[in-house]
Design an enzyme around this catalytic site. Structure first.
Site, short mmCIF file in Angstrom:
data_model
loop_
_atom_site.label_atom_id
_atom_site.label_comp_id
_atom_site.label_asym_id
_atom_site.label_seq_id
_atom_site.Cartn_x
_atom_site.Cartn_y
_atom_site.Cartn_z
N ARG A 170 0.87 -1.13 -0.04
CA ARG A 170 -0.03 -0.07 -0.20
C ARG A 170 0.76 1.49 -0.13
O ARG A 170 0.55 2.26 -0.62
CB ARG A 170 -1.00 -0.09 1.27
N GLU B 222 -20.80 14.23 2.29
CA GLU B 222 -20.62 13.41 1.28
C GLU B 222 -22.00 12.62 0.94
O GLU B 222 -22.02 11.45 1.37
CB GLU B 222 -19.48 12.52 1.21
N LYS C 127 -19.30 16.79 -1.31
CA LYS C 127 -19.07 15.77 -2.52
C LYS C 127 -20.02 14.95 -2.66
O LYS C 127 -20.15 13.90 -1.90
CB LYS C 127 -17.74 15.10 -1.55
#
Length: 292
Positions: A56, A116, A158
């Site tokens: 990652r 969001e 968002k």
């Protein structure tokens, strides 16, 4: 009767407002690199890479090692918690790498509050239905924000773009998506909000860019910055080019820079399209029952 809610000071309001405006300055948007460990597992499994912390780190290094070309198209980067403490191969913290480019970095509230609400693309609903539901959701969101005395000038929205369901048989043009999206926003989002940073919602990289471009060419008045907060739609080509191989890191970073530049243009209505119907950028990024 005095308000009982805690009030922000004038300095706090200015700080939040300044950060929000900096993130959505003309031609700039957000790289959403805040995939959870579980989401990264799905992402890495697509290219046959084991989901370890080191892998990652290496993948995020591909993104964060982009050169100064991204300074003109990225205003913010959203990190996942573990990424705040990771460093590049030279021992430089990723946070400093981003900040040195003049880009705001944090975990949502470390940037500014990002609201969001998302209408998922699962299903066969048409564009009109998505617009209706989007309007109802956004109206409820801003009623709730008002009830809680949220300082809108220090926030970003968002949301999803207004798009048909993934299984909808009707194909709509970017201009139709743009008109439905801007209409829904005009009916629900106060002009005090500095910017709307769309999530890509499973669109292909190219589709997300073309739709964002059409939104910024929409003839309706648009009192907010309309830009991007993309995860998959900024990273798919880079991930495909990288494939977990260090030798591919440079090429993968170039793919990421390319998508960032494209979306920087789209956020200004200046993107003319790649004309490429193949390749990673054209591949749908839809995931059924997607969870973050």
């Amino acid at each position: 009767m005095p308000h009982s809610h805690p009030a922000l000071s004038a300095e706090q309001k200015k700080e939040l407002s300044d950060i929000a405006l900096r993130i959505v300055a003309p031609g700039k948007g957000i790289l959403a690199a805040d995939e959870s460990v579980g989401s990264m597992a799905k992402r890495l499994s697509q290219i046959g890479v084991e989901n370890t912390e080191e892998n990652r780190r290496l993948y995020r290094q591909v993104l964060f090692s982009a050169d100064d070309r991204v300074k003109k198209c990225l205003g913010g980067v959203i990190f996942f918690h573990e990424t705040l403490y990771q460093k590049d191969d030279n021992g430089v913290p990723f946070v400093r790498t981003i900040q040195d480019k003049g880009i705001v970095v944090g975990i949502k509230n470390g940037i500014v509050p990002i609201v969001e609400p998302e209408i998922l693309p699962d299903g066969d609903h048409d564009l009109k239905r998505c617009q209706y539901v989007t309007e109802k959701v956004l109206a409820a969101v801003y009623k709730a924000l008002s009830d809680h005395h949220v300082y809108l000038e220090g926030t970003l929205l968002k949301p999803n773009m207004v798009t048909p369901g993934h299984a909808c048989p009707i194909k709509y043009s970017p201009e139709e998506v743009a008109m439905a999206t801007v209409t829904a926003l005009r009916r629900t989002v106060p002009p005090a909000v500095p910017g709307v940073t769309f999530l890509s919602g499973g669109q292909s990289e190219e589709e997300a860019s073309l739709n964002l471009n059409a939104i910024n060419r929409c003839p309706l008045p648009r009192p907010w910055a309309l830009t991007f907060s993309y995860g998959r739609a900024l990273q798919a080509s880079a991930l495909s080019a990288w494939r977990g191989q260090r030798d591919n890191a440079g090429a993968a970073t170039e793919e990421f820079i390319k998508r960032a530049e494209v979306n920087g243009l789209a956020a200004q209505g200046k993107y003319e399209g790649s004309g490429d119907d193949g390749g990673a950028a054209a591949q749908s990024l839809y995931i059924a029952n997607h969870a973050y």
